[in-house]
Design an enzyme around this catalytic site. Structure first.
Site, PDB file in Angstrom:
ATOM      1  N   ASP A 281      28.633  44.419  39.570  1.00  0.00           N
ATOM      2  CA  ASP A 281      28.960  43.434  40.582  1.00  0.00           C
ATOM      3  C   ASP A 281      30.292  42.789  40.177  1.00  0.00           C
ATOM      4  OD1 ASP A 281      28.987  41.906  42.828  1.00  0.00           O
ATOM      5  OD2 ASP A 281      26.994  41.076  42.590  1.00  0.00           O
TER       6      ASP A 281
HETATM    7  C1  BGC Z   1      28.539  40.157  45.533  1.00  0.00           C
HETATM    8  C2  BGC Z   1      28.293  41.591  45.958  1.00  0.00           C
HETATM    9  C3  BGC Z   1      29.482  42.116  46.708  1.00  0.00           C
HETATM   10  C4  BGC Z   1      30.700  41.975  45.823  1.00  0.00           C
HETATM   11  C5  BGC Z   1      31.956  42.551  46.431  1.00  0.00           C
HETATM   12  C6  BGC Z   1      29.867  39.987  44.840  1.00  0.00           C
HETATM   13  O1  BGC Z   1      30.182  38.664  44.664  1.00  0.00           O
HETATM   14  O2  BGC Z   1      27.472  39.741  44.720  1.00  0.00           O
HETATM   15  O3  BGC Z   1      27.122  41.690  46.704  1.00  0.00           O
HETATM   16  O4  BGC Z   1      29.276  43.430  47.117  1.00  0.00           O
HETATM   17  O5  BGC Z   1      30.921  40.612  45.541  1.00  0.00           O
HETATM   18  O6  BGC Z   1      32.419  41.770  47.447  1.00  0.00           O
END
Ligand code: BGC
Length: 739
Positions: A281
């Site tokens: 993530d």
């Molecule tokens: C989120 C993810 C997301 C990623 C990219 C993160 O902060 O937890 O779910 O896909 O950002 O935007």
């Protein structure tokens, strides 16, 4: 003989798939051989583009130069046929000319927004959800993007956690079915097709169980709960062929998911034989330093790659550290090769080595985005997502010959909020407000009045007087209350989930006019509104419905669509009850009813029961359940029981009912939930029509993880319950599983 041809056909297909896979593996070998270690590490590195950032950007490197130098395998937040082509052209200037993968959070639609995932889950309509993901995939792929970071398959039992809006709610069975459908929808006929994007099952794992509902907080749970409640939707995503996984920000029992070899290697890659890749993530590899799990980013990189995190999203830990870790013999190069293979495999499957620009086609983009067909799909999904919570005295549906209707409330004319959190590529003129939807439906025949009354988070009641005056002139008042689009979503945890501001006071003031009032609650999570629930005759929960929100609400308000949504998550009476969910474990001192609290598992000041239960939702018509029959009352381990009953539409309207089947294992070596959803059917019945509905029960439906965490069923007595909601069981019968 009968099966000869189909079997031959299936075998041919799987042989050709295997041959295709072998071909790809050979191609990967040949590419890998030519790559330097630095280039390999580059494939495991992902940066964000300059817009749509969804997390803190650590620094601002020279991105284009890094791409040219082969230091990047993927980018997120680069979108559009033109923009993706331009960036891909830079990748084609690198020595190895390995194309980039572009990823984006397409959570509920791309240009045409669909209802938020939690709302869609309320439809219990798997085909519709698959189609919604299909439409989103078509628009996404036509915009040069290869990969969506969806579906989020995290089970969520805590509405304080703002990300409940992004998942399928609290139930594992329903959540697993939806995970499967959404992955299928995004990936369509398979990677390589120009209308398919890679799905990403996230956040692996248990992210939805953040302590106290505080986003990014630690998760501490038993292995039983992990395996039985939180992992199955991920397994369903693997079974559906999800191309990628994303790990999560949280720690699980003391170990960050990103550095968790038990999750990513033992379970995902070994036990489930997963061949896709895992992206971290946003920044989660680097955050292992903040967790106090790694001394610095160098160690974080070592822990993450060893634990099975293949790609580093935005933490800048892999690129500067992995080569030295290999040189120092801390990380075997085989681990890097394995991760790179996984990434290259997807690039081959997407067809990017044949043509890196195949998704970046402006003509296709122009044709696909916001097409009438896509909007139609969004409208239909929005209608299906609405849950009718209350309809006393048949206030609804409204008559179409009313003279004056007043729209009152801060969300009545809002367009922006209709899209809901996580709408990255929407455009302003795409959204239909409630007011506009009513106008579209009623034309000039009915006068539409309007007053805002207050802002969403207002503490001031100065607008009330005007709203009351407007209400007094109308035959019916439709109130639009709830949350602004940024009140539920990532990092949107709340301790107070009552309808914000003075909105409920506004409802009281309007209700005091004595006019018929219909309240529409628009929100990203279950909210609390007890006064409204107890006093207002008609309430619809519309969530955030996307581009066609207003048209869908108007169709339901006037009965052109008969609502059939059922809550995918429990609605508490008070924050103090959280976490409250229907499938809790049995206790030795159950509260027999809401009043009996003495030395019982209960509260002194509130009933245990929720305000609205999982599976609950009304229709304009009524249904009767009768004639339950079981083909046997004893089930052999390798046998099955056919359960049948008659479902009758006893009301005046044609309508759909979601018939729900729950089971309880009455006695087992591990204490079992009081009931668990194990099947459901959404059935359309004309007014007066009846149908025989059947379900099958086999050992699989009765299985659970025993004390040794082994999956299986134990002989004994079970209770079968069939009903219209988890707290409204209409038919029940016991049966036994025998050796
Ligand atoms: C989120 C993810 C997301 C990623 C990219 C993160 O902060 O937890 O779910 O896909 O950002 O935007």
């Amino acid at each position: 003989m009968k099966y000869y041809l189909p079997l031959a056909f299936v075998l041919t297909l799987s042989f050709s798939a295997a041959a295709q896979n072998q071909k790809i593996e050979k191609k990967i070998d040949s590419v890998l051989k030519l790559m330097t270690l630095d280039e390999k590490i580059g494939q495991l590195n992902q940066y964000t583009g300059d817009r749509d950032a969804t997390g803190p950007i650590t620094n601002n490197p020279n991105k284009l130069k890094d791409i040219r130098d082969g230091k990047l395998g993927s980018m997120l937040n680069v979108r559009g046929a033109k923009e993706t082509r331009e960036v891909q052209e830079v990748a084609m200037q690198s020595r190895m000319k390995i194309p980039l993968i572009f990823g984006l959070d397409v959570i509920h639609g791309y240009r045409v927004t669909f209802p938020i995932p939690l709302a869609e889950a309320a439809s219990w309509d798997l085909a519709a959800m698959e189609n919604a993901a299909r439409v989103a995939a078509r628009e996404t792929a036509a915009s040069g993007v290869h990969w969506t970071f969806a579906p989020m398959v995290d089970i969520a039992r805590d509405p304080r956690w703002g990300r409940v809006m992004e998942g399928a709610g609290e139930d594992t069975y329903l959540g697993s079915k939806i995970a499967f459908a959404r992955v299928k929808g995004f990936q369509g006929k398979g990677l390589g097709n120009l209308d398919a994007v890679m799905a990403c099952a996230k956040h692996f794992a248990a992210y939805g169980a953040a302590i106290a509902g505080r986003d990014y907080a630690a998760v501490d749970m038993s292995d039983h709960t992990l395996w039985e409640v939180y992992l199955p939707p991920f397994k369903a995503a693997v079974d559906a062929g999800a191309a990628t996984f994303m790990n999560s920000f949280n720690t699980l029992n003391g170990i960050p998911a990103t550095g968790n070899a038990y999750l990513q290697r033992d379970i995902l890659k070994d036990k489930w034989k997963y061949t896709g890749f895992v992206v971290s993530d946003w920044g989660s590899i680097g955050e292992m330093v903040d967790h106090g799990f790694a001394k610095n980013k160098t160690q974080a990189a070592e822990l993450a790659i060893k634990a099975g995190s293949d790609m580093d999203m935005e933490s800048r830990s892999y690129l500067p550290n992995l080569a030295k870790l290999v040189a120092d013999k801390k990380v075997p190069v085989a681990l890097i090769d394995d991760a790179v293979r996984r990434v290259l495999r997807k690039k081959f499957e997407l067809g990017l080595f044949d043509d890196p620009y195949r998704f970046s086609n402006e003509a296709r983009q122009e044709k696909e985005l916001n097409s009438p067909e896509n909007r139609k799909a969004s409208l239909s999904m929005a209608e299906k997502s609405i849950v009718l919570l209350k309809n006393n005295n048949q206030v609804l549906p409204l008559a179409k010959n009313l003279k004056k209707i007043a729209v009152i409330g801060p969300l009545g004319k809002s367009e922006k909020d209709m899209q809901g959190f996580w709408s990255i590529a929407w455009e302003k003129d795409n959204l239909v407000s409630l007011y506009q939807g009513l106008k579209n439906k009623l034309g000039d025949k009915t006068e539409l009045l309007y007053a805002k009354g207050c802002e969403i988070s207002d503490s001031s009641k100065t607008g009330f007087a005007e709203a009351v005056e407007v209400a007094k002139q109308a035959d019916v008042i439709v109130m639009a209350v709830g949350e602004a689009l940024d009140m539920s979503g990532e990092a949107k945890s709340k301790t107070n989930i009552h309808i914000p501001g003075v909105q409920e006071d506004l409802i009281k003031a309007i209700q005091a006019t004595g006019k018929p009032v219909v309240v529409l609650v628009m929100a990203g999570r279950p909210l609390i509104f007890n006064w409204t629930a107890d006093n207002v005759p008609a309430i619809m929960y519309t969530w955030w419905l996307g581009s066609e929100a207003g048209n869908a609400m108007a169709n339901v308000l006037f009965g052109d669509y008969n609502p059939a949504g059922k809550l995918p998550m429990t609605f508490p009476r008070d924050e103090g009850q959280i976490p409250v969910y229907y499938n809790y474990l049995s206790t030795g001192r159950p509260a027999k009813n809401d009043k009996d609290t003495r030395y019982r598992s209960a509260y002194l000041d509130l009933p245990n029961s929720p305000k609205f239960a999982f599976g609950y939702g009304l229709s304009y018509t009524t249904f009767e359940y009768a004639d339950l029959a079981l083909s046997a009352t004893e089930l052999k381990m390798d046998g099955k029981i056919e359960v049948s009953f008659t479902l009758k539409n006893t009301g005046k309207y044609d309508g759909e009912e979601v018939a729900q089947l729950y089971l309880q294992d009455k006695f087992a070596s591990v204490v079992r939930p009081v009931k668990e959803l194990k099947d459901f059917q959404k059935v359309m019945l004309k007014a007066g029509e009846s149908k025989k509905i059947t379900f099958l029960i086999n050992k699989e439906k009765l299985s659970f993880y025993n004390q040794q965490l082994k999956w299986g069923a134990e002989a004994g007595d079970f209770k079968l319950m069939i009903g219209t909601a988890s707290n409204n069981i209409k038919l029940e019968k016991d049966f036994a599983l025998v050796e």
